[in-house]
Design a protein around this motif. Structure first.
Motif, PDB file in Angstrom:
ATOM      1  N   LEU A  86       0.817  -1.213   0.000  1.00 56.33           N
ATOM      2  CA  LEU A  86       0.000   0.000   0.000  1.00 56.33           C
ATOM      3  C   LEU A  86       0.851   1.263   0.000  1.00 56.33           C
ATOM      4  O   LEU A  86       0.416   2.303  -0.486  1.00 56.33           O
ATOM      5  N   LYS A  87       2.066   1.188   0.543  1.00 55.95           N
ATOM      6  CA  LYS A  87       2.976   2.335   0.584  1.00 55.95           C
ATOM      7  C   LYS A  87       2.281   3.578   1.139  1.00 55.95           C
ATOM      8  O   LYS A  87       1.977   4.522   0.410  1.00 55.95           O
ATOM      9  N   PRO A  88       1.959   3.594   2.402  1.00 57.37           N
ATOM     10  CA  PRO A  88       1.225   4.716   2.962  1.00 57.37           C
ATOM     11  C   PRO A  88       2.022   6.014   2.857  1.00 57.37           C
ATOM     12  O   PRO A  88       3.249   6.025   2.892  1.00 57.37           O
ATOM     13  N   ASP A  89       1.280   7.104   2.723  1.00 53.31           N
ATOM     14  CA  ASP A  89       1.911   8.412   2.622  1.00 53.31           C
ATOM     15  C   ASP A  89       2.520   8.782   3.966  1.00 53.31           C
ATOM     16  O   ASP A  89       1.836   8.795   4.987  1.00 53.31           O
ATOM     17  N   LYS A  90       3.825   9.052   3.973  1.00 52.09           N
ATOM     18  CA  LYS A  90       4.511   9.364   5.210  1.00 52.09           C
ATOM     19  C   LYS A  90       4.396  10.841   5.578  1.00 52.09           C
ATOM     20  O   LYS A  90       4.885  11.266   6.615  1.00 52.09           O
ATOM     21  N   THR A  91       3.768  11.662   4.737  1.00 56.75           N
ATOM     22  CA  THR A  91       3.604  13.077   5.020  1.00 56.75           C
ATOM     23  C   THR A  91       2.516  13.250   6.074  1.00 56.75           C
ATOM     24  O   THR A  91       1.381  12.829   5.873  1.00 56.75           O
ATOM     25  N   SER A  92       2.854  13.866   7.193  1.00 59.10           N
ATOM     26  CA  SER A  92       1.887  14.053   8.270  1.00 59.10           C
ATOM     27  C   SER A  92       0.900  15.153   7.906  1.00 59.10           C
ATOM     28  O   SER A  92       1.140  15.985   7.023  1.00 59.10           O
ATOM     29  N   GLN A  93      -0.219  15.158   8.619  1.00 60.12           N
ATOM     30  CA  GLN A  93      -1.228  16.180   8.398  1.00 60.12           C
ATOM     31  C   GLN A  93      -0.684  17.564   8.748  1.00 60.12           C
ATOM     32  O   GLN A  93      -1.045  18.565   8.121  1.00 60.12           O
ATOM     33  N   TYR A  94       0.193  17.613   9.724  1.00 62.07           N
ATOM     34  CA  TYR A  94       0.787  18.888  10.128  1.00 62.07           C
ATOM     35  C   TYR A  94       1.594  19.498   8.978  1.00 62.07           C
ATOM     36  O   TYR A  94       1.475  20.700   8.688  1.00 62.07           O
ATOM     37  N   ILE A  95       2.397  18.682   8.311  1.00 65.09           N
ATOM     38  CA  ILE A  95       3.186  19.173   7.179  1.00 65.09           C
ATOM     39  C   ILE A  95       2.271  19.595   6.031  1.00 65.09           C
ATOM     40  O   ILE A  95       2.528  20.592   5.341  1.00 65.09           O
ATOM     41  N   THR A  96       1.200  18.855   5.837  1.00 57.34           N
ATOM     42  CA  THR A  96       0.238  19.222   4.790  1.00 57.34           C
ATOM     43  C   THR A  96      -0.361  20.593   5.069  1.00 57.34           C
ATOM     44  O   THR A  96      -0.520  21.422   4.161  1.00 57.34           O
ATOM     45  N   ASP A  97      -0.690  20.852   6.322  1.00 54.04           N
ATOM     46  CA  ASP A  97      -1.239  22.162   6.700  1.00 54.04           C
ATOM     47  C   ASP A  97      -0.208  23.274   6.480  1.00 54.04           C
ATOM     48  O   ASP A  97      -0.563  24.375   6.009  1.00 54.04           O
ATOM     49  N   LEU A  98       1.036  22.995   6.822  1.00 56.20           N
ATOM     50  CA  LEU A  98       2.077  24.006   6.616  1.00 56.20           C
ATOM     51  C   LEU A  98       2.243  24.339   5.141  1.00 56.20           C
ATOM     52  O   LEU A  98       2.458  25.512   4.783  1.00 56.20           O
ATOM     53  N   ASN A  99       2.150  23.336   4.294  1.00 61.81           N
ATOM     54  CA  ASN A  99       2.287  23.585   2.847  1.00 61.81           C
ATOM     55  C   ASN A  99       1.189  24.507   2.331  1.00 61.81           C
ATOM     56  O   ASN A  99       1.425  25.323   1.430  1.00 61.81           O
ATOM     57  N   GLU A 100      -0.004  24.378   2.902  1.00 61.20           N
ATOM     58  CA  GLU A 100      -1.090  25.277   2.497  1.00 61.20           C
ATOM     59  C   GLU A 100      -0.803  26.716   2.932  1.00 61.20           C
ATOM     60  O   GLU A 100      -1.125  27.673   2.214  1.00 61.20           O
ATOM     61  N   PHE A 101      -0.193  26.866   4.091  1.00 66.35           N
ATOM     62  CA  PHE A 101       0.154  28.215   4.554  1.00 66.35           C
ATOM     63  C   PHE A 101       1.258  28.834   3.699  1.00 66.35           C
ATOM     64  O   PHE A 101       1.291  30.065   3.533  1.00 66.35           O
ATOM     65  N   GLN A 119      -7.887  47.211   0.194  1.00 74.92           N
ATOM     66  CA  GLN A 119      -8.934  46.193   0.222  1.00 74.92           C
ATOM     67  C   GLN A 119      -8.389  44.797  -0.125  1.00 74.92           C
ATOM     68  O   GLN A 119      -8.695  43.811   0.558  1.00 74.92           O
ATOM     69  N   LYS A 120      -7.590  44.707  -1.179  1.00 74.09           N
ATOM     70  CA  LYS A 120      -7.058  43.404  -1.577  1.00 74.09           C
ATOM     71  C   LYS A 120      -6.069  42.880  -0.538  1.00 74.09           C
ATOM     72  O   LYS A 120      -6.060  41.685  -0.226  1.00 74.09           O
ATOM     73  N   PHE A 121      -5.251  43.783  -0.019  1.00 76.17           N
ATOM     74  CA  PHE A 121      -4.300  43.361   1.003  1.00 76.17           C
ATOM     75  C   PHE A 121      -5.030  42.875   2.251  1.00 76.17           C
ATOM     76  O   PHE A 121      -4.697  41.823   2.823  1.00 76.17           O
ATOM     77  N   ALA A 122      -6.020  43.616   2.704  1.00 77.52           N
ATOM     78  CA  ALA A 122      -6.774  43.253   3.909  1.00 77.52           C
ATOM     79  C   ALA A 122      -7.511  41.920   3.717  1.00 77.52           C
ATOM     80  O   ALA A 122      -7.623  41.136   4.671  1.00 77.52           O
ATOM     81  N   ALA A 123      -8.005  41.669   2.513  1.00 76.20           N
ATOM     82  CA  ALA A 123      -8.705  40.411   2.245  1.00 76.20           C
ATOM     83  C   ALA A 123      -7.763  39.214   2.379  1.00 76.20           C
ATOM     84  O   ALA A 123      -8.128  38.177   2.949  1.00 76.20           O
ATOM     85  N   LYS A 124      -6.542  39.360   1.873  1.00 72.97           N
ATOM     86  CA  LYS A 124      -5.566  38.261   1.971  1.00 72.97           C
ATOM     87  C   LYS A 124      -5.136  38.037   3.419  1.00 72.97           C
ATOM     88  O   LYS A 124      -4.954  36.887   3.853  1.00 72.97           O
ATOM     89  N   VAL A 125      -4.972  39.136   4.174  1.00 75.86           N
ATOM     90  CA  VAL A 125      -4.602  38.996   5.579  1.00 75.86           C
ATOM     91  C   VAL A 125      -5.734  38.339   6.366  1.00 75.86           C
ATOM     92  O   VAL A 125      -5.483  37.484   7.231  1.00 75.86           O
ATOM     93  N   TYR A 126      -6.960  38.708   6.076  1.00 77.80           N
ATOM     94  CA  TYR A 126      -8.108  38.128   6.776  1.00 77.80           C
ATOM     95  C   TYR A 126      -8.178  36.618   6.535  1.00 77.80           C
ATOM     96  O   TYR A 126      -8.405  35.839   7.470  1.00 77.80           O
ATOM     97  N   PHE A 127      -7.982  36.209   5.305  1.00 77.85           N
ATOM     98  CA  PHE A 127      -8.014  34.774   4.969  1.00 77.85           C
ATOM     99  C   PHE A 127      -6.886  34.036   5.698  1.00 77.85           C
ATOM    100  O   PHE A 127      -7.089  32.935   6.235  1.00 77.85           O
ATOM    101  N   PHE A 128      -5.724  34.657   5.744  1.00 75.42           N
ATOM    102  CA  PHE A 128      -4.584  34.050   6.435  1.00 75.42           C
ATOM    103  C   PHE A 128      -4.854  33.930   7.933  1.00 75.42           C
ATOM    104  O   PHE A 128      -4.585  32.887   8.556  1.00 75.42           O
ATOM    105  N   TYR A 134      -7.682  28.611  13.101  1.00 77.88           N
ATOM    106  CA  TYR A 134      -8.054  27.195  13.062  1.00 77.88           C
ATOM    107  C   TYR A 134      -6.834  26.306  13.324  1.00 77.88           C
ATOM    108  O   TYR A 134      -6.908  25.313  14.054  1.00 77.88           O
ATOM    109  N   PHE A 135      -5.704  26.695  12.739  1.00 80.35           N
ATOM    110  CA  PHE A 135      -4.451  25.963  12.918  1.00 80.35           C
ATOM    111  C   PHE A 135      -4.024  25.980  14.383  1.00 80.35           C
ATOM    112  O   PHE A 135      -3.576  24.957  14.935  1.00 80.35           O
ATOM    113  N   ARG A 136      -4.177  27.116  15.039  1.00 82.05           N
ATOM    114  CA  ARG A 136      -3.803  27.251  16.457  1.00 82.05           C
ATOM    115  C   ARG A 136      -4.653  26.325  17.324  1.00 82.05           C
ATOM    116  O   ARG A 136      -4.115  25.603  18.190  1.00 82.05           O
TER     117      ARG A 136
END
Length: 213
Positions: A86-101, A119-128, A134-136
């Motif tokens: 099956l060769k399970p994926d060794k990438t942890s969920q934590y690393i997956t979350d970091l890659n999204e960030f 407005q565009k800058f504030a929208a990106k900061v809000y999403f981050f 949620y990550f915390r």
């Protein structure tokens, strides 16, 4: 009369002798040079190759590969099967979350680099910030909360939120800056300096996230 009978007897005797003589000669000629005419044993029978035997099939019929009834369940309890097949994926969920960030921070960096509007800058900061919250909570009571990547990411979230609020307030209070004692805080020079600091912090955190294992 007597002489005639004797003569007839002589002729008959001579004829039989001649027939016997020539008939015996013909029989000798027919078999001469032909060797033994009797029945010989079959000496090649023991040396004849055996006829190939046809093996009987092990199964009465060929089973269909895709037959549901014939499929064997996956031995998931077998560690060798799970780890090798099956060769399970060794990438942890934590690393997956970091890659999204990493992707979020790269977009936020580009927003500062390209001097996007508030407005565009504030929208990106809000999403981050929403994702950082949620990550915390997700890793707050887990060993990952002690990782440097976890701590740096949350620190950056607070820093980005502070700069975003500063830009938003400066845009809102711009008409009144000349009459306010906070004019120095909201002036363009100070905001540009804060954005430059934030950009450098983003670069630093991206490096930390990429090196996380």
């Amino acid at each position: 009369m007597k002489k005639s009978l004797i003569l007839l007897f002589v002729l008959i005797f001579s004829a039989n002798s001649a027939f016997a003589l020539f008939g015996s000669k013909n029989n000798t000629d027919d078999t001469e040079g032909k060797g033994y005419l009797g029945t010989l044993p079959n000496l090649t029978k023991e040396h004849e190759p055996n006829e190939p035997s046809v093996g009987a099939p092990i199964f009465d019929k060929t089973k269909q590969f895709h037959s549901v009834n014939e499929l064997r369940p996956i031995p998931r309890d077998d560690s060798s099967f799970v780890n090798i097949i099956l060769k399970p994926d060794k990438t942890s969920q934590y690393i997956t979350d970091l890659n999204e960030f990493i992707l979020m921070l790269e977009k936020l960096y580009d927003s500062i680099e390209n001097r996007e509007d508030v407005q565009k800058f504030a929208a990106k900061v809000y999403f981050f910030n929403k994702n950082a919250d949620y990550f915390r909570d997700k890793y707050a009571n887990k060993p990952e909360s002690f990782f440097i990547s976890y701590q740096k990411l949350l620190e950056l979230s607070l820093r980005a939120k502070t700069v975003s609020n500063l830009r938003t307030e400066a845009e809102k209070y711009k008409p009144y800056l000349a009459y306010s004692g906070n004019g120095k805080i909201y002036n363009s020079a100070n905001i540009d300096q804060q954005l430059d600091y934030l950009k450098k912090e983003i670069e630093s955190v991206i490096v930390v996230l990429k090196e996380a294992e």
